[in-house]
Every structure is written in structure tokens, then in C-alpha cells.
Design an enzyme around this catalytic site. Sequence first.
Site, PDB file in Angstrom:
ATOM      1  N   ASP A  72     -42.338   5.273   6.912  1.00 26.03           N
ATOM      2  CA  ASP A  72     -41.320   4.490   6.229  1.00 26.03           C
ATOM      3  C   ASP A  72     -40.375   5.486   5.576  1.00 26.03           C
ATOM      4  O   ASP A  72     -40.747   6.173   4.629  1.00 26.03           O
ATOM      5  CB  ASP A  72     -41.972   3.595   5.179  1.00 26.03           C
ATOM      6  CG  ASP A  72     -40.961   2.770   4.384  1.00 26.03           C
ATOM      7  OD1 ASP A  72     -39.747   2.990   4.542  1.00 26.03           O
ATOM      8  OD2 ASP A  72     -41.398   1.914   3.596  1.00 26.03           O
ATOM      9  N   SER A 150     -21.429   5.289  11.887  1.00 31.83           N
ATOM     10  CA  SER A 150     -20.889   4.052  12.448  1.00 31.83           C
ATOM     11  C   SER A 150     -19.378   4.085  12.335  1.00 31.83           C
ATOM     12  O   SER A 150     -18.825   4.763  11.461  1.00 31.83           O
ATOM     13  CB  SER A 150     -21.425   2.844  11.678  1.00 31.83           C
ATOM     14  OG  SER A 150     -20.750   1.656  12.022  1.00 31.83           O
ATOM     15  N   TYR A 163     -22.960  -2.428   3.808  1.00 33.42           N
ATOM     16  CA  TYR A 163     -23.352  -1.654   4.994  1.00 33.42           C
ATOM     17  C   TYR A 163     -22.330  -0.560   5.268  1.00 33.42           C
ATOM     18  O   TYR A 163     -22.687   0.600   5.519  1.00 33.42           O
ATOM     19  CB  TYR A 163     -23.475  -2.567   6.217  1.00 33.42           C
ATOM     20  CG  TYR A 163     -23.707  -1.796   7.492  1.00 33.42           C
ATOM     21  CD1 TYR A 163     -24.955  -1.273   7.790  1.00 33.42           C
ATOM     22  CD2 TYR A 163     -22.661  -1.560   8.393  1.00 33.42           C
ATOM     23  CE1 TYR A 163     -25.173  -0.540   8.948  1.00 33.42           C
ATOM     24  CE2 TYR A 163     -22.860  -0.832   9.545  1.00 33.42           C
ATOM     25  CZ  TYR A 163     -24.122  -0.323   9.822  1.00 33.42           C
ATOM     26  OH  TYR A 163     -24.322   0.422  10.965  1.00 33.42           O
ATOM     27  N   ALA A 165     -20.358   0.913   3.206  1.00 27.06           N
ATOM     28  CA  ALA A 165     -20.445   1.955   2.186  1.00 27.06           C
ATOM     29  C   ALA A 165     -21.573   2.920   2.475  1.00 27.06           C
ATOM     30  O   ALA A 165     -21.442   4.135   2.257  1.00 27.06           O
ATOM     31  CB  ALA A 165     -20.627   1.320   0.811  1.00 27.06           C
ATOM     32  N   LYS A 167     -22.584   3.795   5.377  1.00 23.54           N
ATOM     33  CA  LYS A 167     -22.167   4.649   6.492  1.00 23.54           C
ATOM     34  C   LYS A 167     -21.047   5.606   6.089  1.00 23.54           C
ATOM     35  O   LYS A 167     -20.942   6.711   6.636  1.00 23.54           O
ATOM     36  CB  LYS A 167     -21.774   3.790   7.695  1.00 23.54           C
ATOM     37  CG  LYS A 167     -22.954   3.041   8.307  1.00 23.54           C
ATOM     38  CD  LYS A 167     -24.079   3.996   8.719  1.00 23.54           C
ATOM     39  CE  LYS A 167     -25.243   3.288   9.371  1.00 23.54           C
ATOM     40  NZ  LYS A 167     -26.319   4.216   9.797  1.00 23.54           N
TER      41      LYS A 167
END
Length: 253
Positions: A72, A150, A163, A165, A167
Site C-alpha cells: 500500500d 496526466s 485530481y 491538483a 497531478k
Amino acid sequence: MVDRPTALEDPLDGRTALVTGASSGIGAATARVLAEDGADVCLAARRVERLESLADEIRAATDAAVSVVPTDVTDSDAVRALVDATVERFGSLDIVVCNAGLGVDKPVAELTDEEYRLMTGVNVDGMFYTAREAIPHLVESEGNIVFLGSMSGNHPRPHNPVYAATKWWVRGFASSLQGSIGEENVGVTCVNPTEVRTEFGSESGETQAESFDEGEVTEAIEVADAIAYAVRQRSPNTVLSLDLYRRDKISHF
């Protein structure tokens, strides 16, 4: 004639690669490609059965040695144990692919604390923990580290700012990290795709594999091939940023 690194047979022979998020999608495809290029690979993710199945597949198809370390990436102790286990098993660490990532596709006003922490925990903390533990070994091997970014880290993503932010953080971290450890002959790359037909999106419902038909957007193997190109780079070169965009994507702006 000169030897072209991308044309060499087994260009990664003798090197060890660690791939996070390796149980599916881009991570699994990357592990296959790096093994086909001659690298031994350590597969890390939470889904043990999928990792074991992939390991068996790679062993059957290549001469690569493969290890499986369930991890994890939001747990810093687990990431430290992952890197230690990889180096103990293979003797060195030459390539790290920080691929584990996810997105909860909701507007900011609708995100719960748990969903926010899930995205930042995997996409930010997991990248940091993996880099921190790997860097001393990559300095020793003059290796390469790749971060999965991304297009959302290059351009605004109005429907999912959190999301995006994460990346933007990944891209900024990768660029600054190259400035930090480049003089120690470590290559740092951020690979930034647009939509990829994978299980991405499962946290919110429909996956991108379900949303798009084959040939409509990028496939995982195409991102994996871009990653393989980046990690073939040896000192003094690195690919700092590689944008793999769908051809019509920019027209949306």
C-alpha cells in the site's frame, strides 16, 4: 553506424525495475514491456492474486526474474520495506516507475474527507514515499525514476480540480527532483497521458475501459512503451517530460 538504444535487443539487460500499481492497466503493461526489454522486475500493488498472475505470465514469456511485494503506497513503512525487499532480492535498483494512482470523479463541493485523502494519499504521498526510499539506490546505479502524471497536470480539469491538483504536484515534483538529483546522474521523467483504456475511474463508477471503445483513446501498452523509451535513456540524457496526448484533445480547448 551507431547503436540506437531503442533498437538494441534487450536494452535493459542487467537492470532491475520496480513498478508500483502493477496489478492492472499501465502498471501491468509497463512491467511486461520492461521485462521484454531484459529487466528483472518487482511488482507492487495491493491485489496479491493479480500480481501473482502477472508474475507467472511474465516468467512464462520472458527470461526475467520477477518478485511480488504486496504494498500500500500510502503506508511509508510498507514502501520502505518494498524498496528494501527489491534491493535484497536483486542486488540493485535501476528503474522505478511510480505508477500507482487513482481519481474520484466528483466536484469539490461533493468530495468527502475520505475521498480527498484517498486521492492525495495515493497520488501525492505514495509518489513521495517511493521516490524518497528509492533515490539512494538510484544514485548508486545512476538509474531512472518515472512518475505517471496526466494531461490534467498540464491543463485545467474543471470537473475534478483535486485530481488535477495531485497531478500538477507530480509534474512539479518530478521537474524539481531532476534539478535536485540530476548532478548525481539520476534521470527523472514525468509521463503525461490523456485518457487511457484502463480500470481508472472505478472509484467513481464507470471505468475508462468501459467508457471508450478500442482505438478511441490511448491503450495502456502505448503508455508503457513511452515509459520504456524514457528509462532506456542513460547519462547524460533524460526525458524530463513526455506528453502522450490523443490527437484531437487540444482542440477541446
